[in-house]
Design a protein around this motif. Structure first.
Motif, PDB file in Angstrom:
ATOM      1  N   SER A 238      64.716  24.955  10.990  1.00  0.00           N
ATOM      2  CA  SER A 238      65.970  24.497  11.613  1.00  0.00           C
ATOM      3  C   SER A 238      67.165  25.201  10.989  1.00  0.00           C
ATOM      4  CB  SER A 238      66.092  22.980  11.448  1.00  0.00           C
ATOM      5  OG  SER A 238      67.330  22.516  11.935  1.00  0.00           O
ATOM      6  N   TYR A 239      67.143  25.317   9.660  1.00  0.00           N
ATOM      7  CA  TYR A 239      68.219  26.047   8.988  1.00  0.00           C
ATOM      8  C   TYR A 239      68.247  27.504   9.436  1.00  0.00           C
ATOM      9  CZ  TYR A 239      68.986  22.157   5.729  1.00  0.00           C
ATOM     10  OH  TYR A 239      69.292  20.944   5.180  1.00  0.00           O
ATOM     11  N   ARG A 240      67.038  28.110   9.548  1.00  0.00           N
ATOM     12  CA  ARG A 240      66.989  29.521   9.942  1.00  0.00           C
ATOM     13  C   ARG A 240      67.518  29.720  11.358  1.00  0.00           C
ATOM     14  NH1 ARG A 240      61.576  29.018   7.582  1.00  0.00           N
ATOM     15  NH2 ARG A 240      61.634  29.796   5.439  1.00  0.00           N
ATOM     16  N   ARG A 241      67.109  28.824  12.278  1.00  0.00           N
ATOM     17  CA  ARG A 241      67.619  28.947  13.656  1.00  0.00           C
ATOM     18  C   ARG A 241      69.134  28.774  13.682  1.00  0.00           C
ATOM     19  NH1 ARG A 241      62.887  25.957  14.772  1.00  0.00           N
ATOM     20  NH2 ARG A 241      64.052  24.004  14.770  1.00  0.00           N
ATOM     21  N   ARG A 242      69.591  27.794  12.925  1.00  0.00           N
ATOM     22  CA  ARG A 242      71.045  27.566  12.892  1.00  0.00           C
ATOM     23  C   ARG A 242      71.770  28.759  12.277  1.00  0.00           C
ATOM     24  NH1 ARG A 242      74.891  25.560  15.755  1.00  0.00           N
ATOM     25  NH2 ARG A 242      76.661  24.760  14.541  1.00  0.00           N
ATOM     26  N   ILE A 243      71.180  29.308  11.225  1.00  0.00           N
ATOM     27  CA  ILE A 243      71.787  30.490  10.598  1.00  0.00           C
ATOM     28  C   ILE A 243      71.805  31.658  11.562  1.00  0.00           C
ATOM     29  CG2 ILE A 243      71.362  32.240   8.812  1.00  0.00           C
ATOM     30  CD1 ILE A 243      70.411  29.964   6.989  1.00  0.00           C
ATOM     31  N   HIS A 263      64.529  34.366   1.655  1.00  0.00           N
ATOM     32  CA  HIS A 263      64.480  32.951   2.029  1.00  0.00           C
ATOM     33  C   HIS A 263      64.067  32.756   3.491  1.00  0.00           C
ATOM     34  CE1 HIS A 263      66.332  32.211  -1.798  1.00  0.00           C
ATOM     35  NE2 HIS A 263      67.376  32.977  -1.492  1.00  0.00           N
ATOM     36  N   ARG A 264      63.987  33.823   4.248  1.00  0.00           N
ATOM     37  CA  ARG A 264      63.563  33.706   5.646  1.00  0.00           C
ATOM     38  C   ARG A 264      62.056  33.767   5.784  1.00  0.00           C
ATOM     39  NH1 ARG A 264      67.104  37.943   8.996  1.00  0.00           N
ATOM     40  NH2 ARG A 264      66.054  36.888  10.724  1.00  0.00           N
ATOM     41  N   LEU A 265      61.346  34.041   4.690  1.00  0.00           N
ATOM     42  CA  LEU A 265      59.894  34.171   4.746  1.00  0.00           C
ATOM     43  C   LEU A 265      59.177  32.942   4.183  1.00  0.00           C
ATOM     44  CD1 LEU A 265      59.534  37.885   3.569  1.00  0.00           C
ATOM     45  CD2 LEU A 265      59.512  37.008   5.910  1.00  0.00           C
ATOM     46  N   HIS A 266      59.763  32.314   3.171  1.00  0.00           N
ATOM     47  CA  HIS A 266      59.107  31.186   2.503  1.00  0.00           C
ATOM     48  C   HIS A 266      59.888  29.891   2.746  1.00  0.00           C
ATOM     49  CE1 HIS A 266      56.563  34.121   0.510  1.00  0.00           C
ATOM     50  NE2 HIS A 266      57.660  34.786   0.140  1.00  0.00           N
ATOM     51  N   SER A 267      59.184  28.771   2.487  1.00  0.00           N
ATOM     52  CA  SER A 267      59.807  27.462   2.736  1.00  0.00           C
ATOM     53  C   SER A 267      59.687  26.559   1.513  1.00  0.00           C
ATOM     54  CB  SER A 267      59.154  26.792   3.959  1.00  0.00           C
ATOM     55  OG  SER A 267      59.312  27.570   5.113  1.00  0.00           O
TER      56      SER A 267
END
Length: 580
Positions: A238-243, A263-267
């Motif tokens: 959700s953060y990635r989509r929002r970003i 940070h776009r690869l791991h959670s």
């Protein structure tokens, strides 16, 4: 006679011989008769005592044999009962010694079998206890004090084989779950905080109790960790989509985006914290650039309106779209509308993709229909015309098939949603039928235009040629006329067949029949040979005598022109045609 009887006879003979020898010695010595009797009694006593002693000893042996046989019989019966074997059957005619030996031998064999069974039972029971201790199960129900039967031992072995397989399966499951639990804890940056978790992660694998409760607890723990991990993944996504949305709307440079690549690869937790901080930073930046963000959202709104086939009225219903006062509230309204559109599209993606597929196929079909009416298409090179016709036929079939499939899906959707599925403000099937109807009307219009052009062109050509010698044309018919038509008419008149010429074709006969049907109303060849000024009046008089109205005149004149003035254009290079 037996050898023992011979030996007994020999013993009696030896005894008689010894007594006779004693008697001879006594006589030679001169022992009196009374002493002889005494001495004979002593010999008798000695012999009788020896024999009695021997008889007693042999009798004791007989009794021992009988006791042994009786004891062995009892023990043998007990063993046969314990071992669940049939009773021992004695052979008839056997002596006591043979019988005792047979019974004792059989008893030893059965005792050995009993010992082996008990030994195996003990080993199986030990294995059973170990497996049950590992898996916290109840031991196999068997009496360890009695001798088990062969069937019972086989059953016990099979049970323990299955139990060992179950233990191996649980151990493999435990190892696999443990590996996943350790991985999840690493992903969550979490340490084991309960005794059970420490037993799972830190203790030796062989020491872990593989009970059903522990396996269930392992699964529950893994499920909780995976759920927590999934929540982190969903939150990070959700953060990635929002970003990503904010990056696009704010037009963030690529250099700043690459800083968030890790940070776009791991959670993991640290990734989630970094993503959350980036979202907060971008939200703050968005508040400072409301106008640019609003324009980007409105562009995306328009795109999803197109994807969802919204009509103009549906789009106008969202009145904030035309508001020029950019505020946070207005931005929130746009984002809510965009999110609702995205959810609507995703929930019914299959339907919208089907409609889009139909629309694309329909556009291609219209292009092929347009090519089908283009006269230049007959300049066929490489079989393109046949390919286009085949493609158009296949496309028409696929369109109808797709419409039926979409109808079934839309009916199911409308029944489930209890509302209509609209495409550009119309029900889909109405929209489709309207498109087909527009195409049909367009074809009818083109067909009527072609028929009208075929009917009016010959009359206009002839009328413009002979109405007046003046090159100036004031009527619509004068506008249609051109030098090209004058040349074609003069060419056709030069090659026009006469009624008396030989070798005319049936088509010529039909044309002459049409000419004769005017019954001398007007002599076209006479008209054409006359001077220009007189031809007009003569032509008008002849036509007026035949056709009283303009419509009758046009019909008659069409037949005349088609019969005499519009034969196929003769190619001078065609030798046969020119001779004809």
């Amino acid at each position: 006679m037996r050898r023992s009887e011979v030996h007994a006879a020999e013993s009696v003979a030896c005894l008689n011989q010894a007594l006779n020898r004693l008697k001879a010695i006594w006589e030679e010595i001169g022992i009196p008769e009374d002493q002889r009797l005494q001495r004979t009694d002593v010999v008798k006593k000695h012999i009788k005592g020896l024999l009695d002693m021997m008889i007693a000893e042999e009798d004791r042996l007989r009794k021992r044999l009988m006791n042994s046989i009786e004891t062995c019989r009892k023990e043998l019966d007990v063993l046969c009962t314990d071992l669940q074997l049939p009773p021992f059957e004695e052979d008839e005619g056997r002596t006591m010694l043979q019988l005792e030996k047979d019974i004792r031998t059989r008893l030893e064999v059965l005792m050995k079998q009993k010992s082996q069974r008990m030994k195996e039972l003990k080993a199986l029971y030990k294995q059973d206890r170990e497996l049950c201790d590992v898996m916290c199960l109840v031991p196999f129900s068997i009496d360890t004090d009695s001798v088990p039967s062969l069937e019972r031992l086989d059953e016990y072995r099979s049970y323990l084989v299955g139990l060992a397989k179950e233990k191996d399966r649980r151990h493999e499951e435990f190892v696999d779950i443990k590996r996943q639990i350790v991985g999840c804890m690493e992903e969550l940056d979490r340490l084991p905080d309960t005794s059970f978790e420490r037993d799972v992660v830190c203790e030796d694998e062989e020491a872990f109790c593989l009970s059903n409760d522990n396996i269930a607890a392992l699964r529950l723990l893994l499920g909780q960790l995976e759920e927590r991990k999934a929540e982190n993944v969903r939150e990070c996504d959700s953060y990635r989509r929002r970003i990503q949305e904010l990056w696009e709307r704010l037009r963030v440079p690529q250099e700043e985006r690459e800083a968030m690549a890790e940070h776009r690869l791991h959670s993991r937790k640290k990734n989630m914290n970094a993503l959350q901080a980036e979202v907060e930073r971008l939200e703050e930046l968005k508040s400072q650039n409301l106008k640019e963000v609003m324009e980007a959202i409105r562009t995306e709104l328009a795109l999803f309106w197109e994807k969802c086939y919204y009509s103009l009225q549906q789009r106008q219903d969202f009145t904030p779209y035309i508001d020029d006062v950019f505020t946070e509230e207005l931005l929130n309204l746009h984002e809510m509308e965009l999110q609702s559109l995205k959810e609507h599209y995703e929930n019914h993606r299959e339907l919208f993709e089907g409609v889009t597929k139909w629309q694309e196929s329909w556009t291609l079909f219209l292009e092929l229909e347009k090519k089908a009416t283009d006269p230049s298409r007959f300049n066929n090179r490489g079989g393109n015309l046949l390919k286009e016709e085949k493609q158009r036929a296949d496309l028409q079939k696929s369109l109808r098939k797709l419409e039926k499939s979409l109808k079934v899906q839309i009916d199911a959707w409308e029944e489930a949603q209890n509302r209509e599925f609209l495409v550009n403000g119309q029900k889909f099937l109405q929209y489709v039928e309207a498109q087909w109807e527009v195409l049909r009307l367009e074809k009818e219009r083109e067909k009527i235009d072609r028929v009208r052009s075929k009917r009016t062109t010959p009359f206009e050509c002839f009328y413009c040629c002979y109405r007046s010698p003046s090159p100036t044309c004031n009527s619509p018919l004068d506008t249609v006329f051109s030098y090209h038509y004058q040349w074609r008419i003069s060419y056709y008149l030069k090659h026009l067949r006469t009624p008396g010429r030989l070798g005319r074709t049936p088509r010529t006969v039909e044309r002459n029949k049409e000419n004769m049907s005017l019954q001398n109303g007007m002599d076209l060849r006479g008209v054409l040979k006359a001077p220009a000024a007189s031809s007009v009046s003569h032509c008008n008089a002849s036509i007026n005598s035949v056709a009283s109205t303009y419509s009758e005149f046009s019909v008659i004149f069409q037949h005349v022109i088609q019969a005499n003035f519009c034969p196929p254009l003769i190619n001078p290079s065609n030798k046969h045609a020119s001779q004809t």
